[in-house]
Design a protein around this motif. Structure first.
Motif, PDB file in Angstrom:
ATOM      1  N   UNK A 130      -4.038  15.414  17.970  1.00 18.25           N
ATOM      2  CA  UNK A 130      -5.058  15.086  18.967  1.00 18.25           C
ATOM      3  C   UNK A 130      -4.548  13.953  19.849  1.00 18.25           C
ATOM      4  N   UNK A 131      -4.948  13.959  21.106  1.00 16.55           N
ATOM      5  CA  UNK A 131      -4.637  12.822  21.962  1.00 16.55           C
ATOM      6  C   UNK A 131      -5.213  11.560  21.309  1.00 16.55           C
ATOM      7  N   UNK A 132      -4.367  10.530  21.184  1.00 17.76           N
ATOM      8  CA  UNK A 132      -4.752   9.360  20.386  1.00 17.76           C
ATOM      9  C   UNK A 132      -5.997   8.670  20.949  1.00 17.76           C
ATOM     10  N   UNK A 133      -6.180   8.737  22.256  1.00 15.10           N
ATOM     11  CA  UNK A 133      -7.343   8.029  22.814  1.00 15.10           C
ATOM     12  C   UNK A 133      -8.649   8.780  22.578  1.00 15.10           C
ATOM     13  N   UNK A 134      -8.579   9.959  21.957  1.00 14.08           N
ATOM     14  CA  UNK A 134      -9.812  10.678  21.606  1.00 14.08           C
ATOM     15  C   UNK A 134     -10.165  10.513  20.136  1.00 14.08           C
ATOM     16  N   UNK A 135      -9.360   9.719  19.407  1.00  8.65           N
ATOM     17  CA  UNK A 135      -9.493   9.603  17.957  1.00  8.65           C
ATOM     18  C   UNK A 135     -10.166   8.279  17.590  1.00  8.65           C
ATOM     19  N   UNK A 136     -11.092   8.340  16.651  1.00 12.94           N
ATOM     20  CA  UNK A 136     -11.738   7.123  16.152  1.00 12.94           C
ATOM     21  C   UNK A 136     -11.779   7.185  14.625  1.00 12.94           C
ATOM     22  N   UNK A 137     -11.548   6.022  14.011  1.00 14.66           N
ATOM     23  CA  UNK A 137     -11.618   5.913  12.553  1.00 14.66           C
ATOM     24  C   UNK A 137     -12.903   5.212  12.149  1.00 14.66           C
ATOM     25  N   UNK A 138     -13.360   5.506  10.951  1.00 14.42           N
ATOM     26  CA  UNK A 138     -14.538   4.832  10.409  1.00 14.42           C
ATOM     27  C   UNK A 138     -14.294   4.573   8.937  1.00 14.42           C
ATOM     28  N   UNK A 139     -15.066   3.660   8.371  1.00 12.08           N
ATOM     29  CA  UNK A 139     -14.912   3.338   6.954  1.00 12.08           C
ATOM     30  C   UNK A 139     -13.740   2.404   6.741  1.00 12.08           C
ATOM     31  N   UNK A 140     -13.075   2.604   5.608  1.00  7.28           N
ATOM     32  CA  UNK A 140     -11.958   1.735   5.237  1.00  7.28           C
ATOM     33  C   UNK A 140     -10.797   1.910   6.210  1.00  7.28           C
ATOM     34  N   UNK A 141     -10.140   0.818   6.528  1.00 10.01           N
ATOM     35  CA  UNK A 141      -8.937   0.898   7.352  1.00 10.01           C
ATOM     36  C   UNK A 141      -7.820   1.562   6.549  1.00 10.01           C
ATOM     37  N   UNK A 142      -7.167   2.591   7.107  1.00 11.00           N
ATOM     38  CA  UNK A 142      -6.072   3.208   6.342  1.00 11.00           C
ATOM     39  C   UNK A 142      -4.919   2.228   6.157  1.00 11.00           C
ATOM     40  N   UNK A 143      -4.209   2.369   5.037  1.00 16.02           N
ATOM     41  CA  UNK A 143      -2.941   1.653   4.861  1.00 16.02           C
ATOM     42  C   UNK A 143      -1.883   2.387   5.671  1.00 16.02           C
ATOM     43  N   UNK A 144      -0.797   1.686   6.003  1.00 11.10           N
ATOM     44  CA  UNK A 144       0.248   2.334   6.784  1.00 11.10           C
ATOM     45  C   UNK A 144       1.612   2.073   6.157  1.00 11.10           C
ATOM     46  N   UNK A 145       2.527   2.999   6.442  1.00  9.91           N
ATOM     47  CA  UNK A 145       3.916   2.855   6.024  1.00  9.91           C
ATOM     48  C   UNK A 145       4.781   3.189   7.236  1.00  9.91           C
TER      49      UNK A 145
END
Ligand SMILES: [Zn+2]
Ligand SMILES: [Zn+2]
Length: 136
Positions: A45-60
């Motif tokens: 998905x185009x990144x500017x159309x994406x929203x996260x909710x809840x816990x912040x994901x961990x990243x690697x």
């Protein structure tokens, strides 16, 4: 249409407000290590159309690629490649309705496991299906 998904335990949720522009299988070893599965599949998905909710994901972070996962249940969520950073590629299995996202191609078939056969007639790219500026 809103596309929704999340991790296995539900701590991380996400949604996209536009339709995906990319749905593919990836056979590369990096995805294999990240997912634990012989082949991965992604919905872009185009990144500017994406929203996260809840816990912040961990990243690697591994070079230009940042993969995210749930810090609670460990489920892989998505990856972003800074060379093509306008897209967020979610793990197809993280979508709430994975049957709605039929892959349209195979990428990195040069790294496909020799015993894995997927005779679906889809286009098969030797490496990436999305050109990177450095040619990989
Ligand atoms: Zn989780
Ligand atoms: Zn891959």
């Amino acid at each position: 249409m809103t596309h929704t998904g999340g991790c296995r335990c539900g701590a991380v949720r996400f949604e996209a407000t536009v339709d995906p522009h990319h749905t593919s299988y990836c056979h590369c070893a990096d995805c294999r290590h990240a997912s634990g599965a012989p082949v991965s599949a992604f919905v872009g998905f185009m990144a500017d159309s994406v929203a996260f909710a809840g816990e912040e994901p961990r990243t690697y972070v591994n070079g230009p690629v940042t993969r995210s996962f749930c810090g609670t249940c460990g489920a892989p969520i998505a990856y972003v490649d800074e060379r093509i950073g306008e897209t967020t590629y979610f793990m197809l299995g993280a979508m709430d309705a994975p049957a709605n996202y039929k892959p349209t191609l195979h990428a990195y078939v040069r790294e496909q496991l020799p015993y894995l056969h997927m005779p679906d007639g889809l286009p098969r790219h030797v490496a990436s299906s999305v050109p990177r500026p450095d040619g990989t």
